[in-house]
Enzyme design. Structure first.
Site, PDB file in Angstrom:
ATOM      1  N   GLU A   3       3.872  -5.401   7.377  1.00 33.76           N
ATOM      2  CA  GLU A   3       3.225  -4.269   8.062  1.00 33.76           C
ATOM      3  C   GLU A   3       3.722  -4.064   9.488  1.00 33.76           C
ATOM      4  OE1 GLU A   3       0.324  -5.657   4.876  1.00 33.76           O
ATOM      5  OE2 GLU A   3       1.638  -6.629   6.360  1.00 33.76           O
ATOM      6  N   GLU A  44      -1.616  -9.194  -0.562  1.00 35.09           N
ATOM      7  CA  GLU A  44      -3.066  -9.274  -0.362  1.00 35.09           C
ATOM      8  C   GLU A  44      -3.798  -9.238  -1.696  1.00 35.09           C
ATOM      9  OE1 GLU A  44      -3.733  -7.201   3.965  1.00 35.09           O
ATOM     10  OE2 GLU A  44      -2.831  -5.960   2.397  1.00 35.09           O
ATOM     11  N   ALA A  71       0.857  -1.182   0.000  1.00 32.83           N
ATOM     12  CA  ALA A  71       0.000   0.000   0.000  1.00 32.83           C
ATOM     13  C   ALA A  71       0.895   1.235   0.000  1.00 32.83           C
ATOM     14  CB  ALA A  71      -0.917  -0.001   1.216  1.00 32.83           C
ATOM     15  N   GLY A  94       0.086  -4.935   0.848  1.00 30.48           N
ATOM     16  CA  GLY A  94      -1.081  -4.886  -0.016  1.00 30.48           C
ATOM     17  C   GLY A  94      -0.889  -5.617  -1.329  1.00 30.48           C
TER      18      GLY A  94
END
Length: 260
Positions: free
Chosen positions: A134, A114, A66, A111
């Site tokens: 993260e 994911e 992300a 991300g």
């Protein structure tokens, strides 16, 4: 030149969607998440699209994570909303009625992993690195990483990857069940597109039935999943593609499926 963070191309029933933010290692910001959601909505409705291949621009990253620059200033409610935005996009991909293949050409972190896990199949270059880092930002996965990783790789591997934040190579990811195939980087596109072409030739309604059954079964008790499978199996007998497939088998020829 378009400002879109995505590039799309169609060929022989295969739509390739490329996250195109090479200066940001294809990181997922809000605009990219929304663009991905819209792109998969469109692909789901496009009658000529039978398979979607998702990848990242450039040789280094599928999606490196992300967008940290966007996340850094978020407050708690904004952080929750950003997570929900990402989860909405991942869920749209996961519930696609057509197969989605992640072509993992480099880093798939946070991300990015994911996003790959939301796809139905994952083909990775042998140079790819995957992980949920993260923890190193004082965060936890927010786009479904703790949940999909748990379902793909099990509790021990999920805790290891999420608690340590350490990335793993593609070979270990395959051993854990996170990746379906690992191929030499130079052959990644050819191998992925060959798989996509195989799926594009298959019966589209049967593909959808399989995707639906696996999706429902993954979130239901065994009895409920079996009941749903039997119902979908019965519905397949109403399709022209089923008649064509069985007839072609008996006539010893290749079937020509027409999505009917």
């Amino acid at each position: 030149m378009s400002d879109s963070p995505l590039l799309t191309a169609d060929r022989d029933g295969i739509r390739t969607v490329t996250v195109h933010r090479p200066d940001k290692m294809n990181a997922l910001n809000s605009a990219t998440l929304d663009a991905l959601f819209a792109a998969f909505e469109a692909a789901a409705e496009a009658p000529d699209v039978r398979v979607v291949v998702l990848t990242g621009a450039g040789p280094k990253a599928f999606v490196a994570g992300a967008d940290i620059a966007e996340m850094a200033g978020l407050q708690p409610v904004e952080g929750r909303d950003f997570a929900l935005r990402g989860q909405r996009t991942m869920r749209r991909i996961e519930t696609m009625p057509k197969p989605v293949i992640a072509m993992v050409n480099g880093f798939a972190l946070g991300g990015g992993l994911e996003l790959a896990m939301a796809c139905h199949l994952r083909v990775a270059a042998d140079t790819a690195r995957l992980g949920q880092p993260e923890i190193n930002l004082g965060l936890i996965p927010g786009f479904g990483g703790s949940q999909r990783l748990l379902r793909l790789a099990g509790r021990a591997a999920t805790l290891e990857l999420c608690l340590t934040g350490a990335p793993i190579d593609a070979v270990r990811a395959q051993a854990l069940g996170i990746v379906n195939r690992v191929v030499p980087a130079a052959k990644l596109e050819a191998e992925t597109m060959a798989l996509a072409a195989q799926l594009a030739r298959a019966a589209p309604l049967a593909l959808r039935g399989i995707l639906d059954c696996v999706h429902v079964g993954g979130e239901a008790a065994l009895g409920e999943g079996l009941e749903y499978e039997a119902a979908q199996f019965g519905l397949a007998f109403s399709t022209q593609d089923m008649r064509e497939g069985t007839r072609a088998f008996l006539e010893r020829r290749k079937p020509e499926f027409r999505n009917r």
